[in-house]
Design an enzyme around this catalytic site. Structure first.
Site, PDB file in Angstrom:
ATOM      1  N   SER A   1     -25.979  30.481  90.148  1.00  0.00           N
ATOM      2  CA  SER A   1     -27.213  31.076  89.598  1.00  0.00           C
ATOM      3  C   SER A   1     -27.530  30.477  88.233  1.00  0.00           C
ATOM      4  CB  SER A   1     -27.033  32.595  89.431  1.00  0.00           C
ATOM      5  OG  SER A   1     -27.021  33.224  90.678  1.00  0.00           O
TER       6      SER A   1
ATOM      7  N   ARG B   1     -20.978  31.546 102.824  1.00  0.00           N
ATOM      8  CA  ARG B   1     -20.093  32.648 102.408  1.00  0.00           C
ATOM      9  C   ARG B   1     -19.387  33.286 103.608  1.00  0.00           C
ATOM     10  NH1 ARG B   1     -21.072  32.496  97.098  1.00  0.00           N
ATOM     11  NH2 ARG B   1     -23.227  32.399  96.370  1.00  0.00           N
TER      12      ARG B   1
ATOM     13  N   ARG C   1     -30.703  27.774  86.782  1.00  0.00           N
ATOM     14  CA  ARG C   1     -31.535  28.123  85.618  1.00  0.00           C
ATOM     15  C   ARG C   1     -31.460  27.049  84.531  1.00  0.00           C
ATOM     16  NH1 ARG C   1     -30.419  32.434  88.776  1.00  0.00           N
ATOM     17  NH2 ARG C   1     -31.638  34.338  88.580  1.00  0.00           N
TER      18      ARG C   1
ATOM     19  N   SER D   1     -34.262  42.728  93.504  1.00  0.00           N
ATOM     20  CA  SER D   1     -34.057  41.291  93.665  1.00  0.00           C
ATOM     21  C   SER D   1     -34.181  40.559  92.329  1.00  0.00           C
ATOM     22  CB  SER D   1     -35.091  40.722  94.646  1.00  0.00           C
ATOM     23  OG  SER D   1     -35.101  39.311  94.556  1.00  0.00           O
TER      24      SER D   1
ATOM     25  N   ARG E   1     -26.497  38.581 107.325  1.00  0.00           N
ATOM     26  CA  ARG E   1     -25.058  38.765 107.079  1.00  0.00           C
ATOM     27  C   ARG E   1     -24.494  40.037 107.698  1.00  0.00           C
ATOM     28  NH1 ARG E   1     -24.779  36.131 100.990  1.00  0.00           N
ATOM     29  NH2 ARG E   1     -24.674  33.991 101.777  1.00  0.00           N
TER      30      ARG E   1
ATOM     31  N   ASP F   1     -23.797  39.261  96.890  1.00  0.00           N
ATOM     32  CA  ASP F   1     -23.360  38.034  97.579  1.00  0.00           C
ATOM     33  C   ASP F   1     -21.921  38.127  98.085  1.00  0.00           C
ATOM     34  OD1 ASP F   1     -25.812  36.886  97.209  1.00  0.00           O
ATOM     35  OD2 ASP F   1     -25.233  35.761  95.415  1.00  0.00           O
TER      36      ASP F   1
ATOM     37  N   LYS G   1     -30.443  37.037 103.816  1.00  0.00           N
ATOM     38  CA  LYS G   1     -29.737  36.047 102.999  1.00  0.00           C
ATOM     39  C   LYS G   1     -29.661  34.726 103.797  1.00  0.00           C
ATOM     40  CE  LYS G   1     -29.125  38.606  99.428  1.00  0.00           C
ATOM     41  NZ  LYS G   1     -29.870  38.284  98.211  1.00  0.00           N
TER      42      LYS G   1
ATOM     43  N   ARG H   1     -36.828  32.716 105.520  1.00  0.00           N
ATOM     44  CA  ARG H   1     -36.625  33.787 104.527  1.00  0.00           C
ATOM     45  C   ARG H   1     -37.945  34.214 103.873  1.00  0.00           C
ATOM     46  NH1 ARG H   1     -31.427  32.247 101.066  1.00  0.00           N
ATOM     47  NH2 ARG H   1     -31.727  34.403 100.401  1.00  0.00           N
TER      48      ARG H   1
ATOM     49  N   GLN I   1     -34.064  37.417  92.142  1.00  0.00           N
ATOM     50  CA  GLN I   1     -34.885  36.219  92.365  1.00  0.00           C
ATOM     51  C   GLN I   1     -36.357  36.524  92.099  1.00  0.00           C
ATOM     52  OE1 GLN I   1     -34.014  34.552  96.199  1.00  0.00           O
ATOM     53  NE2 GLN I   1     -31.929  34.012  95.620  1.00  0.00           N
TER      54      GLN I   1
HETATM   55  C1  S3P Z   1     -29.684  35.193  92.965  1.00  0.00           C
HETATM   56  C2  S3P Z   1     -30.099  36.454  93.313  1.00  0.00           C
HETATM   57  C3  S3P Z   1     -29.672  37.145  94.548  1.00  0.00           C
HETATM   58  C4  S3P Z   1     -28.476  36.450  95.192  1.00  0.00           C
HETATM   59  C5  S3P Z   1     -28.627  34.952  95.210  1.00  0.00           C
HETATM   60  C6  S3P Z   1     -28.761  34.413  93.797  1.00  0.00           C
HETATM   61  C7  S3P Z   1     -30.162  34.602  91.698  1.00  0.00           C
HETATM   62  O1  S3P Z   1     -30.749  37.142  95.473  1.00  0.00           O
HETATM   63  O2  S3P Z   1     -28.287  36.919  96.496  1.00  0.00           O
HETATM   64  O3  S3P Z   1     -27.511  34.349  95.823  1.00  0.00           O
HETATM   65  O4  S3P Z   1     -29.599  33.578  91.250  1.00  0.00           O
HETATM   66  O5  S3P Z   1     -31.107  35.153  91.122  1.00  0.00           O
HETATM   67  P1  S3P Z   1     -31.837  38.340  95.488  1.00  0.00           P
HETATM   68  O6  S3P Z   1     -32.362  38.407  94.137  1.00  0.00           O
HETATM   69  O7  S3P Z   1     -32.869  37.960  96.477  1.00  0.00           O
HETATM   70  O8  S3P Z   1     -31.056  39.563  95.900  1.00  0.00           O
END
Ligand code: S3P
Length: 439
Positions: free
Chosen positions: A25, A388, A29, A167, A347, A316, A343, A123, A169
């Site tokens: 993550s 995973r 960034r 979320s 999962r 995760d 995901k 997705r 993300q």
């Molecule tokens: C992530 C947020 C999570 C996670 C992903 C990485 C991120 O997803 O499952 O592996 O880096 O912001 P969601 O925000 O969709 O839950």
């Protein structure tokens, strides 16, 4: 066609130390913020996995220059302004790369197409696209999924938005769009989600507010460059944490340099409720993120009802948590985890089928699983191309009664290219095979 499979064998006691690679993550960034910073951004510990390398390639196509420095760090040199990429941006298997980039590009007055592999193109994208349109972004999804086409928009307006799913993300995509909007973009979250975007924006001088409620950024703002350190990935450490609990010898297994950002460590709390003995050693801080070494003792685990508030903090880690549950005494129940269905694979469905194929009694619910602890027979499991799931079953095999054949494991390279080597060094018996007839 052939693809990679593993034969994972029951192993003797596991021992030793493993230093997990950089956080996925945070590494995404680094590329995204480096590409729009005012000065170059250098990072130690950047994860060179397929997902993060796809994001690296994307920022290069947008005009950033990325160099590998002789000391192992990366340097991202931003262009004056991002340019229209000459080709579609291909994020491979990475939802984080694609969703965060959609937010970053929404207000940059460029045209781009963002796409990925078959799994990524299944997705959901409207969760990101709909609020971005409210800010004035021009973008189309393909029946709600990637490919996503971004058109040239006028200046974005700041937005106040309540997320309907917990979320990080979506929160991050809106904050990144907020960098090029005038005013305060505020995102409220229904539960605590990972906060790496907020922390990095703050470290790079952007006016950010953050808390359990969510986060806000006041734009327009250009992050400054500088240098950051990427902590070890808790989600990669999770496999060896569970491996140690299941099969360490007399001494604890040691997992070193693990990022312990409190929005990521729900698994530690869940495992401790199950009876795990895990010691946190040498706590230290690097660039606003806590890091430590973990000593993991073999422990007798018991089944629990997983507290719902811990689900987003362990989002995760469920594949490997389900393995721990399968080898615990009693039943483990998880609910409120419907996000696991969208995901890298579904999962809940994939893990339920794979555990059942190895002799475990599992009941599948729309938003979770009930898993009865028992004996893991050997057998063949299909990881459905989910990194995973593949790594979780490699760990499971250490305590299985017979070898487990794990299909479709090539995507382990998306997050942890060195996993098989690290696992083997600790004593997990893993052998790569060609898998004939795979799609
Ligand atoms: C992530 C947020 C999570 C996670 C992903 C990485 C991120 O997803 O499952 O592996 O880096 O912001 P969601 O925000 O969709 O839950």
């Amino acid at each position: 066609m052939s693809a990679a499979a593993w034969i994972a064998r029951p192993s003797g006691p596991l021992r030793g130390l493993v230093a997990v690679p950089g956080d996925k993550s945070v590494s995404h960034r680094v590329m995204l913020l480096g590409a729009v910073a005012s000065e170059p951004l250098e990072a130690a510990g950047f994860l060179r996995s397929a997902d993060c390398l796809a994001t690296r390639r994307a920022v290069e196509l947008l005009g950033a220059e990325v160099e590998d420095l002789p000391d192992g760090r990366v340097r991202v040199t931003p262009p004056k302004a991002l340019r229209d990429p000459p080709a579609p941006l291909d994020f491979g298997n990475s939802g984080t790369g694609l969703r965060l980039m959609t937010g970053l590009l929404a207000g940059r007055r460029i045209e781009a197409e963002l796409t990925g592999d078959a799994s990524l193109c299944r997705r959901p994208m409207e969760r990101v696209a709909a609020p971005l349109r409210l800010m004035g972004a021009v973008l189309d999804t393909t029946d709600g999924r990637p490919p996503v086409r971004i058109g040239r928009a006028g200046p974005l307006q700041a937005l106040e938005y309540d997320l309907s799913v917990a979320s990080a993300q979506v929160k991050s995509a809106l904050l990144l769009a907020g960098l090029s909007a005038g005013g305060r973009t505020l995102v409220r979250q229904p539960a605590i989600t990972r906060d790496h975007t907020e922390r990095m924006l703050a470290a790079l001088g952007c006016p950010v507010e953050m808390g359990p409620w969510g986060a806000a950024v006041t734009g327009p703002c250009r992050p400054r460059g500088g240098s950051v350190v990427v902590p070890g990935d808790f989600s990669s450490a999770a496999f060896f944490i569970v491996a140690g609990l299941l099969a360490a010898g007399d001494d604890p297994l040691v997992v070193s340099g693990v990022g312990l950002n409190p929005t990521r460590t729900g698994l530690l709390e869940i495992l401790r409720l199950m009876g795990a003995r895990i010691e946190v050693r040498n706590r230290r801080e690097t660039c606003g993120e806590e890091v430590a070494d973990l000593g993991v003792w073999r422990s007798e685990l018991r089944g629990i009802d997983v507290p719902a508030e811990l689900v987003p903090l362990a989002i995760d880690e469920f594949p490997v948590l389900f393995v721990a549950a399968a080898l615990a005494r009693g039943t483990t129940r998880v609910r409120g985890a419907e996000e696991l269905r969208v995901k890298e694979s579904d999962r809940l469905g994939v893990m339920a089928r794979a555990l059942a194929a190895t002799g475990i009694t599992v009941a599948e619910h729309p938003d979770g699983l009930d898993i009865e602890g028992g004996v893991l027979r050997g057998g063949t499991v299909d990881s459905a191309g989910d990194h995973r799931v593949a790594m979780a079953f490699a760990v499971a095999a250490a305590r299985a009664a017979a070898p487990i054949r794990i299909l479709d494991v090539a995507n382990v390279a998306t997050s942890y290219p060195g996993f098989a080597a690290d696992a083997t060094r600790l004593g997990i018996g893993l052998e790569a095979q060609r898998q004939q007839g795979a799609a």
